[in-house]
Design a protein around this motif. Structure first.
Motif, PDB file in Angstrom:
ATOM      1  N   THR A 125       4.090   5.992   1.252  1.00 16.43           N
ATOM      2  CA  THR A 125       5.006   4.952   0.774  1.00 16.43           C
ATOM      3  C   THR A 125       5.069   4.914  -0.752  1.00 16.43           C
ATOM      4  O   THR A 125       5.766   4.096  -1.317  1.00 16.43           O
ATOM      5  CB  THR A 125       4.614   3.557   1.298  1.00 16.43           C
ATOM      6  OG1 THR A 125       3.255   3.297   0.963  1.00 16.43           O
ATOM      7  CG2 THR A 125       4.789   3.471   2.790  1.00 16.43           C
TER       8      THR A 125
ATOM      9  N   TYR B 150      14.541   9.189   1.768  1.00  9.10           N
ATOM     10  CA  TYR B 150      13.317   8.434   2.010  1.00  9.10           C
ATOM     11  C   TYR B 150      12.501   8.345   0.721  1.00  9.10           C
ATOM     12  O   TYR B 150      11.927   7.306   0.415  1.00  9.10           O
ATOM     13  CB  TYR B 150      12.504   9.065   3.133  1.00  9.10           C
ATOM     14  CG  TYR B 150      11.281   8.270   3.502  1.00  9.10           C
ATOM     15  CD1 TYR B 150      11.392   7.067   4.200  1.00  9.10           C
ATOM     16  CD2 TYR B 150      10.013   8.693   3.124  1.00  9.10           C
ATOM     17  CE1 TYR B 150      10.275   6.312   4.517  1.00  9.10           C
ATOM     18  CE2 TYR B 150       8.889   7.945   3.440  1.00  9.10           C
ATOM     19  CZ  TYR B 150       9.027   6.761   4.144  1.00  9.10           C
ATOM     20  OH  TYR B 150       7.914   6.019   4.447  1.00  9.10           O
ATOM     21  N   ASP B 151      12.463   9.449  -0.031  1.00  8.70           N
ATOM     22  CA  ASP B 151      11.754   9.431  -1.315  1.00  8.70           C
ATOM     23  C   ASP B 151      12.334   8.382  -2.244  1.00  8.70           C
ATOM     24  O   ASP B 151      11.610   7.656  -2.919  1.00  8.70           O
ATOM     25  CB  ASP B 151      11.831  10.816  -1.985  1.00  8.70           C
ATOM     26  CG  ASP B 151      10.786  11.755  -1.433  1.00  8.70           C
ATOM     27  OD1 ASP B 151       9.944  11.290  -0.632  1.00  8.70           O
ATOM     28  OD2 ASP B 151      10.811  12.948  -1.776  1.00  8.70           O
TER      29      ASP B 151
ATOM     30  N   ASP C  66       0.362  -6.515   3.115  1.00  8.29           N
ATOM     31  CA  ASP C  66      -0.281  -6.588   4.428  1.00  8.29           C
ATOM     32  C   ASP C  66      -1.604  -7.334   4.307  1.00  8.29           C
ATOM     33  O   ASP C  66      -2.459  -6.939   3.526  1.00  8.29           O
ATOM     34  CB  ASP C  66      -0.518  -5.159   4.953  1.00  8.29           C
ATOM     35  CG  ASP C  66      -0.883  -5.153   6.423  1.00  8.29           C
ATOM     36  OD1 ASP C  66      -0.885  -6.231   7.054  1.00  8.29           O
ATOM     37  OD2 ASP C  66      -1.174  -4.065   6.949  1.00  8.29           O
TER      38      ASP C  66
ATOM     39  N   ILE D 298      10.312   0.395  -3.072  1.00 13.09           N
ATOM     40  CA  ILE D 298       9.445  -0.600  -2.431  1.00 13.09           C
ATOM     41  C   ILE D 298       8.029  -0.467  -2.981  1.00 13.09           C
ATOM     42  O   ILE D 298       7.651   0.563  -3.535  1.00 13.09           O
ATOM     43  CB  ILE D 298       9.387  -0.435  -0.888  1.00 13.09           C
ATOM     44  CG1 ILE D 298       8.743   0.897  -0.510  1.00 13.09           C
ATOM     45  CG2 ILE D 298      10.762  -0.585  -0.268  1.00 13.09           C
ATOM     46  CD1 ILE D 298       8.422   1.016   0.963  1.00 13.09           C
TER      47      ILE D 298
ATOM     48  N   LYS E  83       4.542  -1.605   9.259  1.00 13.55           N
ATOM     49  CA  LYS E  83       4.538  -0.140   9.141  1.00 13.55           C
ATOM     50  C   LYS E  83       5.867   0.458   9.585  1.00 13.55           C
ATOM     51  O   LYS E  83       6.316   1.457   9.023  1.00 13.55           O
ATOM     52  CB  LYS E  83       3.404   0.449   9.982  1.00 13.55           C
ATOM     53  CG  LYS E  83       2.079   0.206   9.319  1.00 13.55           C
ATOM     54  CD  LYS E  83       1.010   1.144   9.788  1.00 13.55           C
ATOM     55  CE  LYS E  83      -0.169   1.000   8.852  1.00 13.55           C
ATOM     56  NZ  LYS E  83      -1.414   1.459   9.411  1.00 13.55           N
TER      57      LYS E  83
ATOM     58  N   VAL F 186      11.286   4.855  -0.827  1.00 16.09           N
ATOM     59  CA  VAL F 186       9.920   4.391  -1.102  1.00 16.09           C
ATOM     60  C   VAL F 186       9.701   4.095  -2.583  1.00 16.09           C
ATOM     61  O   VAL F 186       8.811   3.333  -2.934  1.00 16.09           O
ATOM     62  CB  VAL F 186       8.831   5.377  -0.600  1.00 16.09           C
ATOM     63  CG1 VAL F 186       8.804   5.400   0.915  1.00 16.09           C
ATOM     64  CG2 VAL F 186       9.005   6.742  -1.172  1.00 16.09           C
TER      65      VAL F 186
ATOM     66  N   LEU G 103       6.643   4.196   8.279  1.00 16.47           N
ATOM     67  CA  LEU G 103       5.440   4.947   8.648  1.00 16.47           C
ATOM     68  C   LEU G 103       5.348   5.160  10.151  1.00 16.47           C
ATOM     69  O   LEU G 103       4.654   6.054  10.608  1.00 16.47           O
ATOM     70  CB  LEU G 103       4.182   4.225   8.166  1.00 16.47           C
ATOM     71  CG  LEU G 103       3.928   4.252   6.667  1.00 16.47           C
ATOM     72  CD1 LEU G 103       2.753   3.352   6.312  1.00 16.47           C
ATOM     73  CD2 LEU G 103       3.652   5.673   6.200  1.00 16.47           C
TER      74      LEU G 103
ATOM     75  N   GLY H  32       5.883   7.766  -2.042  1.00 15.90           N
ATOM     76  CA  GLY H  32       6.752   8.921  -2.199  1.00 15.90           C
ATOM     77  C   GLY H  32       5.998  10.172  -2.619  1.00 15.90           C
ATOM     78  O   GLY H  32       6.572  11.075  -3.215  1.00 15.90           O
TER      79      GLY H  32
ATOM     80  N   VAL I 144       8.452   0.075   6.734  1.00 15.16           N
ATOM     81  CA  VAL I 144       8.376   0.987   5.601  1.00 15.16           C
ATOM     82  C   VAL I 144       8.483   2.442   6.044  1.00 15.16           C
ATOM     83  O   VAL I 144       8.293   3.349   5.246  1.00 15.16           O
ATOM     84  CB  VAL I 144       7.084   0.789   4.767  1.00 15.16           C
ATOM     85  CG1 VAL I 144       7.057  -0.604   4.184  1.00 15.16           C
ATOM     86  CG2 VAL I 144       5.842   1.042   5.590  1.00 15.16           C
TER      87      VAL I 144
ATOM     88  N   VAL J 255       3.986  -1.340  -1.566  1.00 15.70           N
ATOM     89  CA  VAL J 255       3.247  -1.752  -0.380  1.00 15.70           C
ATOM     90  C   VAL J 255       1.790  -2.011  -0.745  1.00 15.70           C
ATOM     91  O   VAL J 255       1.147  -1.182  -1.382  1.00 15.70           O
ATOM     92  CB  VAL J 255       3.301  -0.671   0.727  1.00 15.70           C
ATOM     93  CG1 VAL J 255       2.667  -1.202   2.010  1.00 15.70           C
ATOM     94  CG2 VAL J 255       4.721  -0.220   0.982  1.00 15.70           C
TER      95      VAL J 255
END
Lengths: 271, 374
Positions: free
Chosen positions: B248, A84-85, A173, A91, A56, A88, A61, B250, A59, A93
């Motif tokens: 995550t 950050y946008d 995860d 990636i 977490k 993400v 969080l 976005g 990424v 998740v």
């Protein structure tokens, strides 16, 4: 563009002195870890050792108390919201329970990131979402709701959604937690195939030993918030540390200290 | 279970040996603890428990032994176990409760100073209010400004929410407001009849409804119905990591989850309030015409004369604020969920209670302003 991104030998993810706590409870006292491009790094450890917390934090969080997570040389915790946008979007998740949105069908779930982040037309979006579902073997389930799926199918749908935007970096995860060995083996196989087919870097958190050795390029073993071993599967099999070899051999290791708390209280003929 | 207590002297010290015989099960375990407590009251500081004669034991027996060890450790005495074997020893081995000298019941009971409790509650409240204010700004941004900047809300979601929050609430709101109109008319009739002023029931019902009861009662109903649903929905999504998944991906959780609901309720609640006013007046009319025999036309004329547009308007403005309170308190409680399904239940209750409090407080402020403006 930072120079780190152009060089393929530089680590994709680089964790430096990461320290994370929940309130007063220190979960990660300090972690250093590099993830190379294209590898499958499995973070392994007993439950409650801080694996998911580490993921977490990676990424973005969780905000670390100290230290940093660099992805392609950029610190995740201090990114502006625009950056950050963008991060993400690069990636994918997979969460422990799949974290699919319950009011949407499987296809809608996979299509959601595409709808939010691309300006493709409806038909293209649906086609891409179907391709992703086919990739994880869920073509026939696209009209079902998450509540109508089994645990293994939910995980696979979660992977399909994580893959929606073709991210070069995947976080998974507890990939096979709570699944029966056959389904779990199927997921392991899927991870290996995706790693080859899409050439993406994968960070997998797991406490299942069964699968780890077949999918991992490298394994990081965590214990009580610390990294106690890092190496290829072969290196870890040859490890001499008693706790690590016990863990790898799936033996329960009791600490010598806690062997018998009773001992001091025993007396007499039996002692 | 039998106990035999023997004195036993070695070269250096005196010991008490307690020989146990029989089964160390439920009641016997209790007897053992009592016996040990009694012996710890005597001057002897060395106790030995001999288990040679114990045939069977269960967890209560194990608990009794652990308790005895604890008691001895607290009393500064030495308690040793002898001839402990087989199943009982393994059970004890598993019951490793850590440091025996620590008395958990005592350490847990230490009271926090009153000042400290008040202080930490105040800090906590301050933090919650700041969070709520931040959520407030974010949700207003994503509801009203975001769409203008090309970040549209989810397609169809607002209309889906209007159906769920507004349309589906029509029957219950209508029913309750009709009954409320009846009740108001009855209450008014009881007083006004004594002065021969029954016709003023119309004024009474209409003014009370439009100014106060219509918006307030509708908001209270929706706080229970919609506010709790928002908390439960968002809270469950936090627990199942769906909110993390949004981040995550976005997708801003406030834009995705809160903004459509806020827009839907800001539209629905005023509509429901207008309906509530009308149905309430209808309730009053039914009682006045059938119960008191006031002509329908007369009653309607009085009603129309007594209602000011400004009252209606004030009620609608209030209901807008109530809608914002219900959605944001509900969402805030949902995002703050900790601790699984149980947490969702507790948060849902708290969400409704807090909404009601803020609604009544806002109502007071509005009424006071209205009063001052006259």
């Amino acid at each position: 563009m930072p120079p780190a991104e152009s060089s393929s030998s530089a680590p994709v993810v680089s964790v430096r002195g990461l320290r994370v706590s929940y309130g007063d409870r220190l979960v990660l006292p300090g972690i250093d870890l590099d993830v190379a491009r294209g590898e499958v790094l499995v973070i392994l450890g007993p439950s409650g050792c801080g694996k998911s917390t580490l993921l977490k934090a990676m990424v973005g969080l969780l905000r670390p108390d100290a230290g940093e997570v660099l992805v392609n040389g950029r610190n995740v915790a201090t990114m502006e919201s625009n950056e950050y946008d963008r991060f993400v979007r690069s990636i994918g998740v997979l969460y422990q329970g799949g974290a699919l949105f319950n009011s949407m069908t499987i296809l809608e779930n996979v299509a959601l990131p595409l709808r939010e982040h691309t300006s493709m037309d409806e038909r293209t979006i649906v086609t891409i979402a179907r391709i992703k579902l086919a990739l994880v073997g869920l073509s026939k389930a696209e009209t079902l709701l998450p509540s109508e799926l089994s645990g293994g199918m939910r995980k696979r749908a979660g992977i399909a959604r994580a893959l929606a935007l073709d991210p070069p970096l995947l976080f998974l995860d507890e990939l096979s937690a709570g699944l029966d060995p056959i389904i779990a083996a199927g997921l392991d196989d899927l991870v290996v195939r995706l790693n080859h087919a899409l050439a993406c870097t994968m960070i997998v958190v797991s406490h299942e030993l069964l699968s780890v050795f077949s999918i991992a390029t490298r394994i990081a073993i965590m214990r009580e918030g610390r990294l106690v071993a890092l190496g290829t599967p072969d290196e870890l099999r040859a490890a001499t540390d008693p706790w690590i070899s016990a863990f790898v051999a799936r033996r329960h290791s009791r600490d010598a200290a806690s062997q018998s708390w009773l001992e001091p209280f025993l007396v007499g003929p039996d002692k | 279970m039998d106990f035999t207590v023997e004195r036993f002297a070695t070269d250096t010290e005196m010991s008490l040996v307690v020989r146990l015989r029989g089964e160390l099960l439920l009641t016997a375990a209790h007897e053992l603890t009592n016996e040990i407590q009694r012996l710890l009251g005597t001057p002897e500081r060395n106790l030995i428990l001999d288990f040679a004669g114990v045939e069977r034991a269960d967890s209560s027996g194990v608990a009794a032994i652990v308790e005895s060890l604890r008691a001895a450790s607290r009393a500064g005495a030495s308690l040793r176990l002898r001839n402990l074997h087989g199943q009982l020893r393994e059970l004890l081995e598993l019951a490793n409760l850590g440091d025996l000298a620590v008395d958990e019941s005592a350490s847990a009971a230490v009271p926090t100073p009153v000042i400290e409790t008040i202080g930490s509650a105040a800090l906590e409240a301050r933090e919650r209010i700041l969070e709520l204010a931040y959520l407030h700004l974010q949700s207003l941004y994503w509801t009203f400004v975001g769409p203008l900047r090309g970040r549209r809300l989810r397609e169809g979601e607002v209309s889906r929410q209007i159906v769920a929050m507004g349309l589906d609430a029509l029957p219950i709101v209508g029913m309750i407001m009709f009954l409320m109109g009846l009740i108001l008319a009855l209450q008014a009739a009881y007083q006004l009849r004594r002065f021969g002023a029954s016709i003023y029931i119309a004024d009474m019902v209409a003014i009370a409804l439009t100014r106060e009861i219509g918006p307030l009662l509708t908001a209270i109903l929706l706080a229970g119905r919609t506010g709790s649903a928002i908390t439960a929905e968002i809270g469950t999504m936090v627990v199942t990591e769906e909110v993390d998944a949004l981040r995550t991906m976005g997708i801003h959780p406030v834009r995705f989850l809160v903004a459509p609901k806020l827009l839907a309720l800001v539209i629905s609640l005023p509509c429901l309030v207008v309906l509530a006013d009308i149905v309430g007046v209808a309730g009053g009319t039914v009682f006045a015409t059938i119960g008191l025999g006031i002509p329908f036309e007369t009653y309607m004329n009085r009603t129309i004369e007594s209602v000011y547009f400004s009252d209606l308007f004030a009620g609608l403005v209030k209901s807008l604020v109530f809608a914002i309170i219900i959605v944001q308190v509900g969402a805030h409680r949902g995002f703050r969920i900790r601790g699984g399904a149980e947490g969702v239940g507790a948060a849902t209750t708290l969400s409704v209670v807090l909404s009601l409090f803020f609604i009544v407080l806002t109502d007071l402020i509005f009424t006071a302003l209205f009063y001052a403006a006259r």
